[in-house]
Scaffold this active site. Structure first.
Site, short mmCIF file in Angstrom:
data_model
loop_
_atom_site.label_atom_id
_atom_site.label_comp_id
_atom_site.label_asym_id
_atom_site.label_seq_id
_atom_site.Cartn_x
_atom_site.Cartn_y
_atom_site.Cartn_z
N LYS A 22 35.91 33.56 35.48
CA LYS A 22 35.08 34.77 35.57
C LYS A 22 35.80 35.91 35.45
CE LYS A 22 35.12 35.87 40.06
NZ LYS A 22 35.70 37.23 40.57
N ASN A 23 37.25 36.05 36.05
CA ASN A 23 37.79 37.29 36.01
C ASN A 23 38.23 37.98 34.76
OD1 ASN A 23 37.36 37.58 38.58
ND2 ASN A 23 39.35 37.06 39.23
N ARG A 92 32.14 44.47 42.69
CA ARG A 92 32.95 45.60 42.66
C ARG A 92 33.47 45.62 41.14
NH1 ARG A 92 35.52 47.43 46.60
NH2 ARG A 92 37.02 48.16 45.33
N CYS A 116 35.40 45.71 50.98
CA CYS A 116 34.65 44.66 50.93
C CYS A 116 35.27 43.52 51.93
CB CYS A 116 34.72 44.03 49.40
SG CYS A 116 36.04 43.20 48.90
N ARG A 121 40.05 48.07 49.36
CA ARG A 121 40.09 47.92 47.72
C ARG A 121 39.68 49.37 47.06
NH1 ARG A 121 37.50 42.48 46.00
NH2 ARG A 121 38.64 42.76 44.04
N ASP A 304 44.25 34.55 45.04
CA ASP A 304 42.94 33.99 44.98
C ASP A 304 42.87 32.38 45.34
OD1 ASP A 304 41.51 36.25 44.30
OD2 ASP A 304 41.56 36.13 42.07
N ILE A 326 48.64 41.03 49.28
CA ILE A 326 47.89 41.83 48.31
C ILE A 326 46.74 42.42 49.12
CG2 ILE A 326 46.63 41.57 46.04
CD1 ILE A 326 49.36 40.69 45.50
N ARG A 396 29.23 32.93 43.00
CA ARG A 396 29.54 34.14 42.55
C ARG A 396 30.67 33.88 41.29
NH1 ARG A 396 30.68 39.33 45.96
NH2 ARG A 396 31.34 39.93 43.71
N1 EPU Z 1 44.60 48.80 44.83
C1 EPU Z 1 44.72 50.33 45.13
N2 EPU Z 1 44.14 51.20 44.30
C2 EPU Z 1 43.61 50.78 43.14
C3 EPU Z 1 43.57 49.53 42.81
C4 EPU Z 1 44.11 48.68 43.65
O1 EPU Z 1 45.21 50.55 46.28
O2 EPU Z 1 43.15 51.77 42.54
C5 EPU Z 1 45.34 47.84 45.51
C6 EPU Z 1 44.26 47.02 46.24
O3 EPU Z 1 43.60 47.47 47.36
C7 EPU Z 1 44.79 45.69 46.29
C8 EPU Z 1 45.77 45.75 45.38
O4 EPU Z 1 45.92 47.04 44.69
O5 EPU Z 1 45.61 45.75 47.82
C9 EPU Z 1 45.69 44.68 44.33
O6 EPU Z 1 44.31 45.08 43.86
P1 EPU Z 1 43.69 44.64 42.16
O7 EPU Z 1 43.36 46.05 41.63
O8 EPU Z 1 44.82 43.99 41.51
O9 EPU Z 1 42.81 43.71 42.40
P2 EPU Z 1 41.25 43.90 41.73
O10 EPU Z 1 41.52 44.32 40.39
O11 EPU Z 1 40.14 44.75 42.30
C10 EPU Z 1 41.19 41.42 40.75
C11 EPU Z 1 40.52 40.20 40.88
C12 EPU Z 1 40.45 39.71 42.32
C13 EPU Z 1 41.96 39.30 42.52
C14 EPU Z 1 42.79 40.43 42.51
C15 EPU Z 1 44.14 40.23 42.71
C16 EPU Z 1 38.95 40.73 39.34
C17 EPU Z 1 37.33 40.73 38.88
N3 EPU Z 1 39.10 40.40 40.42
O12 EPU Z 1 40.92 42.41 41.68
O13 EPU Z 1 39.64 38.55 42.11
O14 EPU Z 1 41.83 38.95 43.89
O15 EPU Z 1 42.50 40.97 41.09
O16 EPU Z 1 44.65 39.25 42.00
O17 EPU Z 1 39.47 40.46 38.52
C18 EPU Z 1 38.34 37.03 43.27
O18 EPU Z 1 38.20 36.21 42.07
O19 EPU Z 1 37.95 36.30 44.24
C19 EPU Z 1 38.93 38.27 43.33
C20 EPU Z 1 38.93 39.02 44.46
#
Ligand code: EPU
Length: 417
Positions: A22-23, A92, A116, A121, A304, A326, A396
């Site tokens: 998915k990701n 998101r 969320c 996030r 995850d 995280i 999802r």
């Molecule tokens: N963060 C910030 N500012 C930003 C972006 C992130 O403070 O602009 C913080 C977040 O709040 C968090 C940390 O940085 O504390 C890491 O977040 P990240 O941006 O890496 O997460 P994401 O890209 O929103 C993806 C996956 C998530 C997975 C995380 C961590 C996708 C679509 N989603 O989310 O997947 O948990 O990376 O590995 O790739 C899931 O599949 O269940 C899922 C939540």
């Protein structure tokens, strides 16, 4: 709303094949916005989140044709540059259209995702990096508007490792003038998969998978074919399910290297595991030693898999420790596990999990995607009947998990209600 009913305890045995990730699929599908001509993306899992990104791409004017796991996208017909609230609110990762839209079409209006279930996030790092590439960012009535006649390469150092942030900016930078260097970039395999897809379209990206990614901007990208990588989190979920319930399973069609740290933890806790290039053999009699685990960006232990690992810890001898580094609110499953008889104490970002002899089946409620997978594992090993509601969270991100487990011998049933 469907429910999943499980009668436990179960022992899992047999072979199971993993789906596309998915990701990885979400950013790769969004990247088709950058290419002129058709992109053929295969190995796309059938999931609710994939339907959501395809609805969003259609809304933007992308032609979307789906045949089973193959999706043809043509973004030459894009006529709308706005990702509306109702779609971003559902998922998101919709924010992944921001970088490609502003890079190719000079403007994007994307609803700001709210918080969320697992944390606040924010997307400030995506926006700061786009500004560094020369985009003008304004916020208006809950929307972020990014505009740039032309993006210009820049050096960007992310404060925190962000997976979709790295992906979004990589997609923006491929059409920028000059060279972009991303430092403290996310190293997740899904970032490499996206870079591979973009390079096939004609981009020049090096260093994906390390913390420094270099992108030499090009004038245009062309449609290509790409097969999405296998889902390492699905494989990890199955691995932890077998470790917890006991059994003997071959997990096929996965890259064991993506789960090195998880396999290491399981081996040291007494689970038998061997691997080939693309499969994992796992055997467990359910006797587990206590563990200390802290989630970290890749190649650390994935957040995850935190919830799924915690169920296994309820079966360990002694007290295990889980620290979530995280996300600030990713212990929603704890209250439900306690209802099944788990002994878990939370202190800030850490949880102490005292091993118990067994869990007992109960009605429980899924609160987010990975929490729902955790409850499925708990239901598999618990004594008696577990009824999991709100399984739309599971749908999802897991392709037919209930059917895959049933084929491994689990007594599991989906009920429409
Ligand atoms: N963060 C910030 N500012 C930003 C972006 C992130 O403070 O602009 C913080 C977040 O709040 C968090 C940390 O940085 O504390 C890491 O977040 P990240 O941006 O890496 O997460 P994401 O890209 O929103 C993806 C996956 C998530 C997975 C995380 C961590 C996708 C679509 N989603 O989310 O997947 O948990 O990376 O590995 O790739 C899931 O599949 O269940 C899922 C939540």
């Amino acid at each position: 709303m469907d429910k999943i009913v499980i009668w436990g305890p179960n022992r899992l045995e047999g072979q199971v094949s993993m789906s596309g990730a998915k990701n990885a699929a979400l950013p790769v599908l969004a990247s088709a916005l950058l290419a002129s001509g058709p992109c053929d993306i295969s190995n796309v899992p059938r999931l609710k989140d994939i339907e959501t990104i395809l609805s969003l791409l259609s809304h933007l004017g992308v032609q979307v044709d789906r045949k089973s796991d193959l999706i043809r996208l043509n973004s030459d017909s894009v006529r709308c540059l706005e990702a509306p609230y109702d779609l971003v609110n559902t998922m998101r990762a919709s924010v992944l259209v921001l970088g490609p839209l502003v890079a190719r079409f000079k403007k994007a209006k994307v609803s700001l995702p709210g918080g969320c279930a697992i944390g606040e996030r924010p997307i400030n790092l995506h926006l700061d990096a786009l500004e560094k590439l020369g985009a003008k960012i304004t916020l208006d009535k809950g929307y972020v508007i990014a505009e740039a006649e032309e993006l210009k390469g820049a050096k960007i150092c992310f404060d925190t490792s962000t997976v979709t942030g790295t992906e979004n900016i990589m997609m923006a930078a491929v059409l920028a003038r000059g060279v972009t260097v991303l430092e403290n970039a996310a190293k997740e395999p899904e970032v490499i998969d996206l870079a591979n897809a973009l390079n096939k379209m004609g981009a020049f990206i090096t260093g994906a998978g390390t913390d420094t990614i270099t992108i030499e901007g090009v004038r245009e990208l062309k449609g290509t074919s790409h097969s999405v990588m296998q889902d390492r989190i699905e494989a990890g979920t199955l691995l932890l399910a077998v470790a917890a319930t006991g059994g003997k399973v071959e997990i096929q069609n996965c890259d064991p290297h993506h789960l090195d740290v998880v396999i290491e933890k399981l081996l040291s806790s007494g689970v038998k595991i061997s691997t080939t290039k693309n499969s994992i053999f796992v055997e467990s009699d359910g006797a587990i030693q206590k563990m200390h685990v802290q989630t970290q960006p890749y190649p650390g232990f994935p957040t995850d898999l935190q919830a799924q690992m915690m169920v296994l810890m309820t079966q360990a001898q002694g007290t295990s420790l889980m620290t979530e580094s995280i996300f600030e609110n990713r212990f929603n499953h704890v209250a439900e596990l306690r209802r099944m008889g788990a002994h878990i104490m939370i202190d800030g970002r850490s949880a102490m999990i005292e091993g118990v002899k067994t869990l007992s089946g109960a009605p429980v409620m899924a609160t987010d995607l990975r929490a729902s997978a955790c409850l499925v594992i708990a239901g598999l090993l618990a004594q008696g009947k577990t009824e999991i509601s709100r399984v739309y969270h599971l749908d999802r991100g897991y392709e037919q998990l209930d059917q895959k487990l049933e084929k491994l011998g689990a007594r599991i049933e989906r009920r429409a209600s």
